[in-house]
Design a protein around this motif. Sequence first.
Motif, PDB file in Angstrom:
ATOM      1  N   LYS A 149      35.743  12.272  25.463  1.00 48.68           N
ATOM      2  CA  LYS A 149      37.020  11.410  24.124  1.00 48.68           C
ATOM      3  C   LYS A 149      36.152  12.659  23.390  1.00 48.68           C
ATOM      4  O   LYS A 149      35.668  11.831  21.642  1.00 48.68           O
ATOM      5  CB  LYS A 149      36.223  10.404  24.143  1.00 48.68           C
ATOM      6  N   ASP A 150      37.020  13.640  22.441  1.00 44.81           N
ATOM      7  CA  ASP A 150      36.593  14.970  21.922  1.00 44.81           C
ATOM      8  C   ASP A 150      36.996  14.584  20.161  1.00 44.81           C
ATOM      9  O   ASP A 150      36.551  13.798  19.588  1.00 44.81           O
ATOM     10  CB  ASP A 150      36.893  16.025  22.260  1.00 44.81           C
ATOM     11  N   GLY A 151      38.416  13.221  20.751  1.00 41.94           N
ATOM     12  CA  GLY A 151      39.203  13.320  19.327  1.00 41.94           C
ATOM     13  C   GLY A 151      38.385  12.223  18.393  1.00 41.94           C
ATOM     14  O   GLY A 151      38.183  12.158  17.454  1.00 41.94           O
ATOM     15  N   GLN A 152      38.000  11.457  19.247  1.00 41.52           N
ATOM     16  CA  GLN A 152      37.107   9.585  19.531  1.00 41.52           C
ATOM     17  C   GLN A 152      36.009  10.301  18.713  1.00 41.52           C
ATOM     18  O   GLN A 152      35.490  10.406  17.634  1.00 41.52           O
ATOM     19  CB  GLN A 152      37.566   9.146  20.371  1.00 41.52           C
ATOM     20  N   LEU A 153      34.966  11.155  18.733  1.00 41.14           N
ATOM     21  CA  LEU A 153      33.803  11.768  18.896  1.00 41.14           C
ATOM     22  C   LEU A 153      33.785  12.238  17.317  1.00 41.14           C
ATOM     23  O   LEU A 153      33.126  11.508  16.598  1.00 41.14           O
ATOM     24  CB  LEU A 153      33.233  12.368  19.771  1.00 41.14           C
ATOM     25  N   ARG A 154      34.631  13.743  17.350  1.00 42.93           N
ATOM     26  CA  ARG A 154      35.530  13.965  15.461  1.00 42.93           C
ATOM     27  C   ARG A 154      35.670  12.724  14.696  1.00 42.93           C
ATOM     28  O   ARG A 154      35.244  13.505  13.860  1.00 42.93           O
ATOM     29  CB  ARG A 154      36.407  15.078  15.726  1.00 42.93           C
ATOM     30  N   SER A 155      36.433  11.579  14.960  1.00 40.75           N
ATOM     31  CA  SER A 155      37.255  10.816  13.924  1.00 40.75           C
ATOM     32  C   SER A 155      35.530   9.977  13.979  1.00 40.75           C
ATOM     33  O   SER A 155      35.482   9.259  12.935  1.00 40.75           O
ATOM     34  CB  SER A 155      38.226  10.133  14.794  1.00 40.75           C
ATOM     35  N   GLY A 156      35.040   9.613  14.956  1.00 37.56           N
ATOM     36  CA  GLY A 156      33.540   9.061  14.851  1.00 37.56           C
ATOM     37  C   GLY A 156      32.579   9.597  13.577  1.00 37.56           C
ATOM     38  O   GLY A 156      32.404   9.228  13.320  1.00 37.56           O
ATOM     39  N   ALA A 157      32.357  10.727  13.967  1.00 39.98           N
ATOM     40  CA  ALA A 157      31.397  11.431  13.328  1.00 39.98           C
ATOM     41  C   ALA A 157      31.801  11.528  11.969  1.00 39.98           C
ATOM     42  O   ALA A 157      30.897  10.862  11.134  1.00 39.98           O
ATOM     43  CB  ALA A 157      31.329  12.546  13.442  1.00 39.98           C
ATOM     44  N   TRP A 158      32.746  11.486  11.385  1.00 43.42           N
ATOM     45  CA  TRP A 158      33.908  11.695  10.173  1.00 43.42           C
ATOM     46  C   TRP A 158      33.518  10.089   9.686  1.00 43.42           C
ATOM     47  O   TRP A 158      33.207  10.783   8.329  1.00 43.42           O
ATOM     48  CB  TRP A 158      35.103  12.313  10.030  1.00 43.42           C
ATOM     49  N   LEU A 159      34.129   9.807  10.333  1.00 46.57           N
ATOM     50  CA  LEU A 159      33.307   8.904   9.511  1.00 46.57           C
ATOM     51  C   LEU A 159      32.387   7.739   9.258  1.00 46.57           C
ATOM     52  O   LEU A 159      31.867   7.944   8.204  1.00 46.57           O
ATOM     53  CB  LEU A 159      34.064   6.746  10.569  1.00 46.57           C
ATOM     54  N   ALA A 160      31.363   7.876   9.917  1.00 48.70           N
ATOM     55  CA  ALA A 160      29.926   8.017  10.518  1.00 48.70           C
ATOM     56  C   ALA A 160      29.131   8.944   9.093  1.00 48.70           C
ATOM     57  O   ALA A 160      28.498   8.179   7.801  1.00 48.70           O
ATOM     58  CB  ALA A 160      29.238   8.547  10.927  1.00 48.70           C
ATOM     59  N   ALA A 161      29.898   9.656   8.319  1.00 50.42           N
ATOM     60  CA  ALA A 161      29.287  10.952   7.572  1.00 50.42           C
ATOM     61  C   ALA A 161      29.608  10.490   6.132  1.00 50.42           C
ATOM     62  O   ALA A 161      29.233  10.557   5.356  1.00 50.42           O
ATOM     63  CB  ALA A 161      29.763  12.051   8.218  1.00 50.42           C
ATOM     64  N   GLU A 162      31.653   9.743   6.124  1.00 50.26           N
ATOM     65  CA  GLU A 162      32.084   9.987   5.122  1.00 50.26           C
ATOM     66  C   GLU A 162      31.284   8.598   4.070  1.00 50.26           C
ATOM     67  O   GLU A 162      32.034   8.246   2.811  1.00 50.26           O
ATOM     68  CB  GLU A 162      33.525   9.816   5.319  1.00 50.26           C
ATOM     69  N   LEU A 163      30.609   7.410   4.800  1.00 51.63           N
ATOM     70  CA  LEU A 163      30.562   6.251   4.475  1.00 51.63           C
ATOM     71  C   LEU A 163      28.915   6.445   3.879  1.00 51.63           C
ATOM     72  O   LEU A 163      28.592   6.993   3.996  1.00 51.63           O
ATOM     73  CB  LEU A 163      30.516   5.015   5.542  1.00 51.63           C
ATOM     74  N   PRO A 164      28.869   5.691   2.542  1.00 51.30           N
ATOM     75  CA  PRO A 164      27.872   5.762   2.125  1.00 51.30           C
ATOM     76  C   PRO A 164      26.738   5.001   3.213  1.00 51.30           C
ATOM     77  O   PRO A 164      26.989   4.446   4.203  1.00 51.30           O
ATOM     78  CB  PRO A 164      27.830   4.714   1.040  1.00 51.30           C
ATOM     79  N   PRO A 165      25.315   5.253   2.753  1.00 52.45           N
ATOM     80  CA  PRO A 165      24.090   4.815   3.684  1.00 52.45           C
ATOM     81  C   PRO A 165      24.477   3.662   3.849  1.00 52.45           C
ATOM     82  O   PRO A 165      24.139   2.725   3.322  1.00 52.45           O
ATOM     83  CB  PRO A 165      23.138   5.543   3.179  1.00 52.45           C
ATOM     84  N   GLY A 166      24.161   3.316   5.018  1.00 55.42           N
ATOM     85  CA  GLY A 166      23.914   1.811   5.503  1.00 55.42           C
ATOM     86  C   GLY A 166      25.106   1.289   4.663  1.00 55.42           C
ATOM     87  O   GLY A 166      24.648  -0.109   4.622  1.00 55.42           O
ATOM     88  N   SER A 167      26.406   1.655   5.253  1.00 59.20           N
ATOM     89  CA  SER A 167      27.723   0.718   5.050  1.00 59.20           C
ATOM     90  C   SER A 167      28.040  -0.391   6.256  1.00 59.20           C
ATOM     91  O   SER A 167      27.240  -0.254   7.409  1.00 59.20           O
ATOM     92  CB  SER A 167      28.827   1.570   5.219  1.00 59.20           C
ATOM     93  N   ARG A 168      28.750  -1.381   5.813  1.00 59.37           N
ATOM     94  CA  ARG A 168      28.720  -2.056   6.921  1.00 59.37           C
ATOM     95  C   ARG A 168      30.656  -1.964   7.299  1.00 59.37           C
ATOM     96  O   ARG A 168      31.383  -1.124   7.013  1.00 59.37           O
ATOM     97  CB  ARG A 168      29.416  -3.557   6.285  1.00 59.37           C
ATOM     98  N   VAL A 169      29.852  -1.689   8.995  1.00 59.57           N
ATOM     99  CA  VAL A 169      31.438  -0.917   8.999  1.00 59.57           C
ATOM    100  C   VAL A 169      32.014  -2.157  10.383  1.00 59.57           C
ATOM    101  O   VAL A 169      30.973  -2.635  11.402  1.00 59.57           O
ATOM    102  CB  VAL A 169      31.302   0.582  10.210  1.00 59.57           C
ATOM    103  N   LEU A 170      32.818  -2.120  10.957  1.00 62.21           N
ATOM    104  CA  LEU A 170      33.730  -3.159  11.689  1.00 62.21           C
ATOM    105  C   LEU A 170      34.145  -1.884  13.324  1.00 62.21           C
ATOM    106  O   LEU A 170      35.044  -1.439  12.552  1.00 62.21           O
ATOM    107  CB  LEU A 170      34.888  -4.301  10.954  1.00 62.21           C
ATOM    108  N   ASP A 171      33.908  -1.885  13.873  1.00 62.89           N
ATOM    109  CA  ASP A 171      34.754  -1.450  15.367  1.00 62.89           C
ATOM    110  C   ASP A 171      35.929  -2.253  15.670  1.00 62.89           C
ATOM    111  O   ASP A 171      34.879  -3.267  16.771  1.00 62.89           O
ATOM    112  CB  ASP A 171      33.518  -0.714  16.217  1.00 62.89           C
ATOM    113  N   ILE A 172      36.848  -2.117  15.622  1.00 63.08           N
ATOM    114  CA  ILE A 172      37.930  -3.124  16.444  1.00 63.08           C
ATOM    115  C   ILE A 172      38.006  -2.308  17.518  1.00 63.08           C
ATOM    116  O   ILE A 172      38.697  -1.064  18.042  1.00 63.08           O
ATOM    117  CB  ILE A 172      39.346  -3.185  15.844  1.00 63.08           C
ATOM    118  N   GLY A 173      38.093  -3.579  18.786  1.00 63.16           N
ATOM    119  CA  GLY A 173      38.045  -2.780  20.302  1.00 63.16           C
ATOM    120  C   GLY A 173      37.338  -2.061  21.016  1.00 63.16           C
ATOM    121  O   GLY A 173      37.233  -0.816  21.286  1.00 63.16           O
ATOM    122  N   CYS A 174      36.572  -2.542  20.601  1.00 62.76           N
ATOM    123  CA  CYS A 174      34.650  -1.102  20.716  1.00 62.76           C
ATOM    124  C   CYS A 174      34.526  -1.155  21.814  1.00 62.76           C
ATOM    125  O   CYS A 174      33.765  -0.181  22.439  1.00 62.76           O
ATOM    126  CB  CYS A 174      33.818  -2.180  20.112  1.00 62.76           C
ATOM    127  N   GLY A 175      35.061  -1.961  23.078  1.00 66.16           N
ATOM    128  CA  GLY A 175      34.787  -1.247  23.935  1.00 66.16           C
ATOM    129  C   GLY A 175      33.361  -1.591  24.512  1.00 66.16           C
ATOM    130  O   GLY A 175      32.974  -2.407  24.312  1.00 66.16           O
TER     131      GLY A 175
END
Length: 227
Positions: free
Chosen positions: A34-60
């Motif tokens: 899942k290269d694209g998903q891993l890269r996009s998830g890493a972007w989201l994780a890094a860009e958010l302020p520490p300890g952010s609330r995040v909703l994963d829709i269709g988390c599987g």
Amino acid sequence: MGISHAVSQGRDRTGQAEAFDAIGDRYDEAFPHKDGQLRSGAWLAAELPPGSRVLDIGCGTGLPTARQLADAGHDVVGIDLSGVMIELARKHVPEADFHQLDISELRPGGSGARTVGVPGHYEGVAAFFSLLMLPRAEIPFTLRLIRELLVPGGLLALSMVEADVDDFAIPFLGNTIRVSGYLRDELRRVVREAGFEITEESSYSYAPASTDVPPEEQVFLHCRRLA
């Protein structure tokens, strides 16, 4: 027509949850890279302020996205139609909070809103290949609902499969699911009209490990909620 009314009017998930219940952990076996998903998830994780609330829709199964976000120290809530997927996610990411919910239940005043949050509750949302499970008529309203859940300036990591189809039945790992998609220009338009700025776009040609699933062009958008 209000967002909540429009989403609930279009709702028909007959067979969708049951298909993913039957698929279970075979999903990760069929989509191992899942290269694209891993890269996009890493972007989201890094860009958010520490300890952010995040909703994963269709988390599987919780892999890889909820796991990535939790490992980065964020407070993760995941939702999925499939009860089997939710149980797998709870095993893979026990520190996150998972709920079996339809996204339409997150509308203001809905039962899901009381469970996982109210408007303005999240700094980030991940929606990887979850909106393609909706009829096209619901997708713009769902994007506006996601916008409502985010704080101003909040981030959305979104992926879709590029395809000009609407609520189209396809064979999927021995089951049948219904999917929708857009060609790229139309997807950009729908996302922008829902109140998002697209800050980055990427695409990947993806060939799943299973011969039961055809190759696909995956589109990833990094978005920011406009005030």
